[in-house]
Design an enzyme around this catalytic site. Sequence first.
Site, PDB file in Angstrom:
ATOM      1  N   ASP A   8      42.987  41.037  35.671  1.00  0.00           N
ATOM      2  CA  ASP A   8      43.758  42.214  35.280  1.00  0.00           C
ATOM      3  C   ASP A   8      45.069  41.762  34.655  1.00  0.00           C
ATOM      4  OD1 ASP A   8      44.219  44.900  34.877  1.00  0.00           O
ATOM      5  OD2 ASP A   8      44.870  45.307  36.921  1.00  0.00           O
ATOM      6  N   GLY A   9      45.597  42.623  33.805  1.00  0.00           N
ATOM      7  CA  GLY A   9      46.898  42.410  33.198  1.00  0.00           C
ATOM      8  C   GLY A   9      47.738  43.656  33.377  1.00  0.00           C
ATOM      9  N   GLU A  48      45.918  40.849  29.696  1.00  0.00           N
ATOM     10  CA  GLU A  48      44.491  40.944  30.027  1.00  0.00           C
ATOM     11  C   GLU A  48      43.758  39.682  29.564  1.00  0.00           C
ATOM     12  OE1 GLU A  48      42.991  43.220  31.823  1.00  0.00           O
ATOM     13  OE2 GLU A  48      44.205  45.030  31.672  1.00  0.00           O
ATOM     14  N   ASP A  70      38.869  45.620  33.956  1.00  0.00           N
ATOM     15  CA  ASP A  70      39.025  47.039  33.640  1.00  0.00           C
ATOM     16  C   ASP A  70      39.498  47.219  32.197  1.00  0.00           C
ATOM     17  OD1 ASP A  70      41.736  46.366  33.794  1.00  0.00           O
ATOM     18  OD2 ASP A  70      42.105  47.524  35.611  1.00  0.00           O
ATOM     19  N   HIS A 125      41.935  51.200  39.032  1.00  0.00           N
ATOM     20  CA  HIS A 125      42.584  52.128  39.971  1.00  0.00           C
ATOM     21  C   HIS A 125      41.575  53.091  40.588  1.00  0.00           C
ATOM     22  CE1 HIS A 125      46.136  50.480  38.073  1.00  0.00           C
ATOM     23  NE2 HIS A 125      45.673  50.884  36.916  1.00  0.00           N
ATOM     24  N   ASP A 135      45.347  43.996  40.273  1.00  0.00           N
ATOM     25  CA  ASP A 135      46.367  44.909  39.758  1.00  0.00           C
ATOM     26  C   ASP A 135      47.685  44.703  40.489  1.00  0.00           C
ATOM     27  OD1 ASP A 135      47.196  47.334  38.182  1.00  0.00           O
ATOM     28  OD2 ASP A 135      47.426  48.140  40.211  1.00  0.00           O
TER      29      ASP A 135
END
Length: 151
Positions: A8-9, A48, A70, A125, A135
Amino acid sequence: MSYVVYTDGSCLGNPGAGGWAAVVIDRETGEVAEISGGAARTTNNRMELTAAISALNALKIGSEIELFTDSQYLRNAFEKGWLRNWKLRGWVTANKTPVLNQDLWLALDELMTSRAVKFNWVRGHDGDHFNERCDRLAREQASKHKTMRNA
């Protein structure tokens, strides 16, 4: 050597202070490793990509990797052939504009040639434990780099 990887970024502003994170799970041993980092001024997409690059760099050549992200930007570049088409068109998009983040795409493409990577999209999320962990780590790094920039 088989792994499950979540990446994740995050960015506080876009551009702004950013963070990236990866959770790497060894399928054979069940061992879980976390890596993360950030930058004072970057974009969400760069973070990302950096997360995926950092995760693949941490794994040996020849590894089999199931990567969960994501980021549709990251996943679609491989699953929908965007990256292949960008290269064929000389690093311009279908709209005839230069491809953003070419340096990171080149690095990621190189890593992909020596590892078997299957991309999976996970809704961000949405309660996925490892996506949520990435995250949190990425946001922590973004906050840390925002603080460092303001110091």
